[in-house]
Design an enzyme around this catalytic site. Structure first.
Site, PDB file in Angstrom:
ATOM      1  N   ASN A  90      14.456 -14.377  22.023  1.00 43.16           N
ATOM      2  CA  ASN A  90      13.531 -13.254  21.848  1.00 43.16           C
ATOM      3  C   ASN A  90      13.946 -12.314  20.724  1.00 43.16           C
ATOM      4  O   ASN A  90      15.137 -12.163  20.421  1.00 43.16           O
ATOM      5  CB  ASN A  90      13.435 -12.451  23.149  1.00 43.16           C
ATOM      6  CG  ASN A  90      12.351 -12.965  24.062  1.00 43.16           C
ATOM      7  OD1 ASN A  90      11.418 -13.619  23.606  1.00 43.16           O
ATOM      8  ND2 ASN A  90      12.467 -12.680  25.349  1.00 43.16           N
ATOM      9  N   HIS A  91      12.940 -11.677  20.151  1.00 46.58           N
ATOM     10  CA  HIS A  91      13.138 -10.550  19.249  1.00 46.58           C
ATOM     11  C   HIS A  91      12.583  -9.309  19.951  1.00 46.58           C
ATOM     12  O   HIS A  91      11.699  -9.400  20.809  1.00 46.58           O
ATOM     13  CB  HIS A  91      12.371 -10.736  17.931  1.00 46.58           C
ATOM     14  CG  HIS A  91      12.923 -11.825  17.068  1.00 46.58           C
ATOM     15  ND1 HIS A  91      12.975 -11.724  15.705  1.00 46.58           N
ATOM     16  CD2 HIS A  91      13.440 -13.047  17.370  1.00 46.58           C
ATOM     17  CE1 HIS A  91      13.491 -12.831  15.186  1.00 46.58           C
ATOM     18  NE2 HIS A  91      13.779 -13.654  16.191  1.00 46.58           N
ATOM     19  N   ARG A  92      13.099  -8.185  19.587  1.00 48.79           N
ATOM     20  CA  ARG A  92      12.519  -6.955  20.118  1.00 48.79           C
ATOM     21  C   ARG A  92      11.120  -6.788  19.518  1.00 48.79           C
ATOM     22  O   ARG A  92      10.914  -6.976  18.318  1.00 48.79           O
ATOM     23  CB  ARG A  92      13.403  -5.768  19.748  1.00 48.79           C
ATOM     24  CG  ARG A  92      12.989  -4.487  20.418  1.00 48.79           C
ATOM     25  CD  ARG A  92      14.011  -3.390  20.229  1.00 48.79           C
ATOM     26  NE  ARG A  92      13.536  -2.166  20.872  1.00 48.79           N
ATOM     27  CZ  ARG A  92      14.226  -1.035  20.918  1.00 48.79           C
ATOM     28  NH1 ARG A  92      15.437  -0.970  20.353  1.00 48.79           N
ATOM     29  NH2 ARG A  92      13.727   0.024  21.513  1.00 48.79           N
TER      30      ARG A  92
END
Length: 221
Positions: A90-92
């Site tokens: 995931n990325h923010r």
């Protein structure tokens, strides 16, 4: 005459007519040694080109130091090309940018503003069939008896004994009536000794609930 059913620690459980073993189908429990992956007995995966590292092949973004886990129940069937995109991928995405500044330039990344917080475990129940090329998204919870269609992109909660297809995946039908599903979950044949499972093969695969209930009465806990 049937050959003896392979033990759950058999790496390549499918015999070929010439006596060799099919290299592209493995029981996952004996071939995966990863601190963040838990696999139940008899769950298997297949690949047309067998990888040298099945953990990396199935869950390439799950690292030894990842906070989340991938949990796969018993008797699951994972087709070629299926991929588990776990939470460490995931990325923010709650701010103005999704760019992971912290991973570039070295140094400690934990706690940096561009890094997302820990994600949920990804969990498959028992007797789940994951079709060819499916993508299981971070934190998905897939119930027992689910069929995931080829190429489906699955996130969130998937109820027991449903069929999901598409991108994003949607439930297209429930495999059995609610009462039957409740009984199947209560019987939990996947927890039986393998000899008893094989005795009940016709009832399990033929959808004969009455025969399965009769078999369950003979199982000694």
């Amino acid at each position: 005459m049937h050959r003896p059913f392979p033990a759950p620690d058999e790496r390549q459980p499918v015999p070929l007519p010439d006596g060799r073993r099919h290299e592209g189908t493995v029981f996952l429990k004996p071939v995966i040694d990863h601190p963040r992956i838990e696999v139940g007995d008899y769950s298997y995966a297949s690949a047309h080109i067998p990888p040298s590292d099945w953990a990396a092949h199935l869950a390439p973004y799950l690292f030894d130091f990842s906070p989340e886990r991938l949990v796969i129940g018993k008797f699951c069937q994972i087709a070629d090309g299926a991929l588990f995109i776990t939470a460490s991928a995931n990325h923010r995405h709650d701010g103005f940018s999704t760019f992971p500044f912290a991973v570039f330039g070295g140094g400690e990344v934990a706690g940096r503003p561009s890094m997302p917080g820990p994600g949920r475990d990804t969990v498959l129940g028992h007797d789940v069939w994951v079709g060819q090329g499916a993508r299981i998204l971070p934190g998905a919870r897939i119930g027992s008896g689910v069929i995931v269609g080829a190429g489906a992109v699955v996130g969130g909660e998937v109820p027991d004994y449903t069929v999901v297809v598409g991108n994003p995946a949607r439930v297209v039908r429930r495999r059995f009536p609610a009462g039957v599903i409740a009984r199947l979950l209560d019987i939990a044949w996947w927890d039986w000794p393998i000899a008893d499972v094989l005795k009940a093969e016709a009832a399990i695969c033929g959808g004969d609930l009455r025969a399965l209930e009769a078999a369950a009465e003979t199982i000694v806990a």
